[in-house]
Design an enzyme around this catalytic site. Structure first.
Site, PDB file in Angstrom:
ATOM      1  N   ASP A   1       0.819  -1.214   0.000  1.00 41.75           N
ATOM      2  CA  ASP A   1       0.000   0.000   0.000  1.00 41.75           C
ATOM      3  C   ASP A   1       0.854   1.266   0.000  1.00 41.75           C
ATOM      4  O   ASP A   1       2.083   1.206   0.167  1.00 41.75           O
ATOM      5  CB  ASP A   1      -0.956  -0.001   1.208  1.00 41.75           C
ATOM      6  CG  ASP A   1      -0.276  -0.364   2.530  1.00 41.75           C
ATOM      7  OD1 ASP A   1       0.975  -0.379   2.584  1.00 41.75           O
ATOM      8  OD2 ASP A   1      -0.987  -0.616   3.514  1.00 41.75           O
TER       9      ASP A   1
ATOM     10  N   ASN B   1      -7.566  -2.312  14.269  1.00 41.22           N
ATOM     11  CA  ASN B   1      -8.966  -2.618  13.940  1.00 41.22           C
ATOM     12  C   ASN B   1      -9.075  -3.834  13.019  1.00 41.22           C
ATOM     13  O   ASN B   1     -10.115  -4.076  12.428  1.00 41.22           O
ATOM     14  CB  ASN B   1      -9.635  -1.401  13.281  1.00 41.22           C
ATOM     15  CG  ASN B   1      -8.922  -0.985  12.001  1.00 41.22           C
ATOM     16  OD1 ASN B   1      -8.015  -1.665  11.540  1.00 41.22           O
ATOM     17  ND2 ASN B   1      -9.332   0.135  11.434  1.00 41.22           N
TER      18      ASN B   1
ATOM     19  N   HIS C   1      -7.284  -4.373  10.244  1.00 42.43           N
ATOM     20  CA  HIS C   1      -7.013  -4.175   8.817  1.00 42.43           C
ATOM     21  C   HIS C   1      -5.724  -4.875   8.378  1.00 42.43           C
ATOM     22  O   HIS C   1      -4.800  -5.057   9.165  1.00 42.43           O
ATOM     23  CB  HIS C   1      -7.027  -2.687   8.427  1.00 42.43           C
ATOM     24  CG  HIS C   1      -5.859  -1.857   8.838  1.00 42.43           C
ATOM     25  ND1 HIS C   1      -5.995  -0.600   9.385  1.00 42.43           N
ATOM     26  CD2 HIS C   1      -4.520  -2.073   8.773  1.00 42.43           C
ATOM     27  CE1 HIS C   1      -4.797  -0.099   9.611  1.00 42.43           C
ATOM     28  NE2 HIS C   1      -3.887  -0.967   9.256  1.00 42.43           N
TER      29      HIS C   1
ATOM     30  N   GLU D   1      -9.573  -1.413   5.358  1.00 45.35           N
ATOM     31  CA  GLU D   1     -10.238  -1.110   6.623  1.00 45.35           C
ATOM     32  C   GLU D   1     -11.497  -1.967   6.773  1.00 45.35           C
ATOM     33  O   GLU D   1     -12.003  -2.517   5.789  1.00 45.35           O
ATOM     34  CB  GLU D   1     -10.606   0.380   6.653  1.00 45.35           C
ATOM     35  CG  GLU D   1      -9.403   1.310   6.555  1.00 45.35           C
ATOM     36  CD  GLU D   1      -8.614   1.426   7.854  1.00 45.35           C
ATOM     37  OE1 GLU D   1      -8.566   0.462   8.638  1.00 45.35           O
ATOM     38  OE2 GLU D   1      -8.010   2.496   8.080  1.00 45.35           O
TER      39      GLU D   1
HETATM   40  C1  GLP Z   1      -0.434   0.433   8.788  1.00 41.32           C
HETATM   41  C2  GLP Z   1      -0.190  -0.308   7.457  1.00 41.32           C
HETATM   42  C3  GLP Z   1      -0.351  -1.783   7.626  1.00 41.32           C
HETATM   43  C4  GLP Z   1       0.233  -2.178   8.962  1.00 41.32           C
HETATM   44  C5  GLP Z   1      -0.625  -1.652  10.066  1.00 41.32           C
HETATM   45  C6  GLP Z   1      -0.058  -1.865  11.456  1.00 41.32           C
HETATM   46  O1  GLP Z   1      -1.238   1.506   8.718  1.00 41.32           O
HETATM   47  N1  GLP Z   1      -0.947   0.118   6.338  1.00 41.32           N
HETATM   48  O2  GLP Z   1       0.239  -2.472   6.536  1.00 41.32           O
HETATM   49  O3  GLP Z   1       0.287  -3.574   9.066  1.00 41.32           O
HETATM   50  O4  GLP Z   1      -1.013  -0.329   9.828  1.00 41.32           O
HETATM   51  O5  GLP Z   1       1.007  -1.009  11.695  1.00 41.32           O
HETATM   52  P1  GLP Z   1       2.064  -1.223  12.865  1.00 41.32           P
HETATM   53  O6  GLP Z   1       2.900  -2.378  12.447  1.00 41.32           O
HETATM   54  O7  GLP Z   1       2.836   0.062  12.916  1.00 41.32           O
HETATM   55  O8  GLP Z   1       1.291  -1.511  14.101  1.00 41.32           O
END
Ligand code: GLP
Length: 261
Positions: A67, A136, A138, A143
């Site tokens: 992404d 959440n 995702h 989302e």
């Molecule tokens: C982000 C990314 C995800 C990631 C998630 C968790 O916003 N788009 O790919 O897995 O949120 O992030 P973190 O690893 O910093 O908790």
């Protein structure tokens, strides 16, 4: 879904790196799906170490990131392209022309989404997809409530995600409100998936993903349907699970990894 609970995030990341390194050694021109966020940073450090100290060769590897924020240029220090360059690509012998991150600043974002799908298909599909997990539930930036069959598309970020990620942008106003992300259908076509989720903030999402119903309100639950998904947790992210006696508690140093063939 294979669930592995490690003592701490460090061990979880080293395990994740081992799975990816094993694929690279077996298939030197493998296609890797990569993730950003705080969770995989340690995993990338381990891949860099394996490259420097154990000759892990990335010269024929192709990568596709999950992404990118809409509106950010690749040079922006919060873009996911920048993250990948800083945490992995510039430390290994990868051909940057074979690294793909959705262009969040494309003039025609819908065309970029279609093109991204076409590039994944042309590369032969993804061999191993690395994932993190949002608080959440995702995956990528899919989302809650999006279609479980979605393809690469543009998503509006949820309030929770905006709050969780705003700190690195200084404040919420300067943070993008949309992202381009591989769809859940795209992610599910990867031949193997490794998801990492650590820490107490992920307890609820981990419970919903593993023990909740398969439902779009927890996008990670789609992985219940995947034939070869490994979820790597630590003690704290696994704290809410009820059926831990059904999961494998693994000392990864004792594994041969043949079972991942
Ligand atoms: C982000 C990314 C995800 C990631 C998630 C968790 O916003 N788009 O790919 O897995 O949120 O992030 P973190 O690893 O910093 O908790």
């Amino acid at each position: 879904m294979e669930v592995i609970i490690q003592d701490n995030p460090e061990e979880g990341c080293i395990l994740g790196a081992k799975i990816i390194a094993k694929k690279i050694r077996e298939k030197p021109d493998a296609v890797l799906g990569l993730a950003t966020g705080r969770t995989p940073e340690r995993l990338y450090r381990e891949l860099v170490r394996l490259h420097r100290e154990e000759d892990l060769d990335f010269s024929q590897i192709t990568t596709f990131n999950l992404d990118e924020y809409v509106g950010l240029s690749p040079e922006h220090d919060q873009s996911y392209r920048y993250f990948m360059n800083e945490h992995l690509f510039r430390h290994i012998n990868i051909d940057l022309a074979k690294t793909n991150v959705p262009a969040g600043n494309a003039a025609d974002l819908h065309a970029e989404c279609r093109d991204y799908e076409a590039r994944i298909t042309a590369a032969g599909g993804i061999d191993v997809q690395l994932l993190g997990l949002g608080r959440n539930g995702h995956i990528g930036f899919n989302e809650p409530t999006g279609s479980l069959r979605s393809r690469t598309w543009i998503k509006i970020l949820s309030e929770q995600t905006l709050n969780d990620n705003a700190a690195v942008f200084g404040n919420r106003d300067s943070m993008p409100k949309h992202a381009v992300t591989m769809g859940i259908g795209t992610i599910m076509e990867a031949r193997q998936i490794v998801l990492l989720a650590f820490g107490p903030a992920k307890v609820r999402a981990v419970m919903d993903m593993i023990e909740g119903p398969l439902a779009a309100v927890c996008p990670g639950s789609a992985l219940q349907e995947h034939p070869r998904a490994t979820v790597v947790l630590d003690d704290s992210s696994a704290a809410g699970l009820r059926y831990t006696d059904h999961y494998r508690w693994v000392d990864h140093n004792k594994l041969t990894w043949q079972r991942y063939d």
